[in-house]
Design an enzyme around this catalytic site. Structure first.
Site, short mmCIF file in Angstrom:
data_model
loop_
_atom_site.label_atom_id
_atom_site.label_comp_id
_atom_site.label_asym_id
_atom_site.label_seq_id
_atom_site.Cartn_x
_atom_site.Cartn_y
_atom_site.Cartn_z
N ARG A 176 0.79 -1.17 0.47
CA ARG A 176 0.20 -0.39 -0.03
C ARG A 176 1.33 1.10 -0.13
NH1 ARG A 176 -2.83 -1.67 4.88
NH2 ARG A 176 -1.36 -3.08 5.10
N GLU A 206 4.34 -8.79 15.86
CA GLU A 206 4.17 -9.33 16.80
C GLU A 206 3.90 -11.00 16.90
OE1 GLU A 206 -0.66 -9.01 15.73
OE2 GLU A 206 -1.12 -9.56 17.76
P1 AMP Z 1 3.97 -1.57 12.19
O1 AMP Z 1 3.05 -1.69 13.53
O2 AMP Z 1 3.40 0.44 12.47
O3 AMP Z 1 4.62 -1.39 11.88
O4 AMP Z 1 2.95 -1.73 11.30
C1 AMP Z 1 2.99 -2.58 11.08
C2 AMP Z 1 2.47 -2.62 8.70
O5 AMP Z 1 1.25 -3.26 9.19
C3 AMP Z 1 2.20 -1.42 8.74
O6 AMP Z 1 2.96 -0.96 6.78
C4 AMP Z 1 0.68 -1.03 8.31
O7 AMP Z 1 0.15 -0.40 7.60
C5 AMP Z 1 0.01 -2.02 8.68
N1 AMP Z 1 -1.46 -2.49 9.35
C6 AMP Z 1 -0.96 -2.31 11.17
N2 AMP Z 1 -1.73 -2.67 11.96
C7 AMP Z 1 -3.01 -2.30 10.64
C8 AMP Z 1 -4.30 -2.29 10.67
N3 AMP Z 1 -5.11 -2.64 11.61
N4 AMP Z 1 -4.91 -1.94 9.93
C9 AMP Z 1 -4.13 -1.76 8.87
N5 AMP Z 1 -2.94 -2.42 8.18
C10 AMP Z 1 -1.76 -2.18 9.85
#
Ligand code: AMP
Length: 172
Positions: free
Chosen positions: A60, A97
């Site tokens: 995205r 996670e």
């Molecule tokens: P992060 O935890 O900030 O490293 O996020 C990891 C990736 O997963 C990022 O590119 C976000 O766009 C995607 N992501 C994490 N949580 C969500 C969510 N609740 N909805 C959509 N995309 C998510």
């Protein structure tokens, strides 16, 4: 006046795993009025930071990042999963996670001193954005902004990005 982008974000409970509410931005992308306004809002924040480059990660981050780079008259560089880029790369690993993941950029993607805006659709824990920022730092680029469409504030991702200029268009 800006539109409320929340009108085109769809909550998908328990995706991709139980307990996660996935923020689906496909309705926003598919609506020309909202998509155009979203890119305009991103550009409004990014333009004064005078970026030479926008960095986005698959998948995205490519859609939003490509459109933003075009709107800004900046270049676009891709952060990709290992094994996708054809030439010499550098890599950053970040925690998910469960386990870890990695992103790569071409070693010659950033000339030292280049001004880079990092863009992603959602700021969750901040681990992915942090990894991208480290790649830019390692190549001698200047991270002039870290930009998101959505910020999940309860996950406190901003704390992982302390020291960077962070902005999001909408917060939950
Ligand atoms: P992060 O935890 O900030 O490293 O996020 C990891 C990736 O997963 C990022 O590119 C976000 O766009 C995607 N992501 C994490 N949580 C969500 C969510 N609740 N909805 C959509 N995309 C998510």
């Amino acid at each position: 006046m800006s539109l409320d982008l929340r009108d085109r974000v769809r909550d998908v409970p328990d995706f991709p795993t139980e307990g996660i509410v996935f923020k689906d931005l496909m309705p926003l992308l598919a609506d020309r009025v909202y998509f155009t306004d979203c890119i305009r809002q991103l550009a409004e924040w990014a333009l004064p930071r005078q970026p030479d480059l926008v960095l986005g990660a698959e998948a995205r981050g490519f859609i939003f990042g490509g459109a933003l780079a075009y709107e800004l008259g900046a270049g676009f560089i891709a952060a990709r999963k290992p094994g996708k880029l054809p030439r010499e790369t550098i890599e950053a690993t970040y925690a998910l996670e469960y386990g870890t993941d990695s992103l790569q950029v071409h070693r010659d993607a950033i000339t030292p001193g280049a001004r880079v805006v990092i863009l992603d659709d959602v700021l969750a824990t901040g681990g992915t954005a942090r990894a991208k920022a480290e790649l830019v730092d390692e190549l001698g680029g200047l991270v002039v902004g870290v930009l998101f469409v959505i910020e999940l504030t309860f996950l406190e991702g901003r704390e992982r990005l302390a020291g960077y200029d962070v902005h999001s268009l909408i917060q939950y």
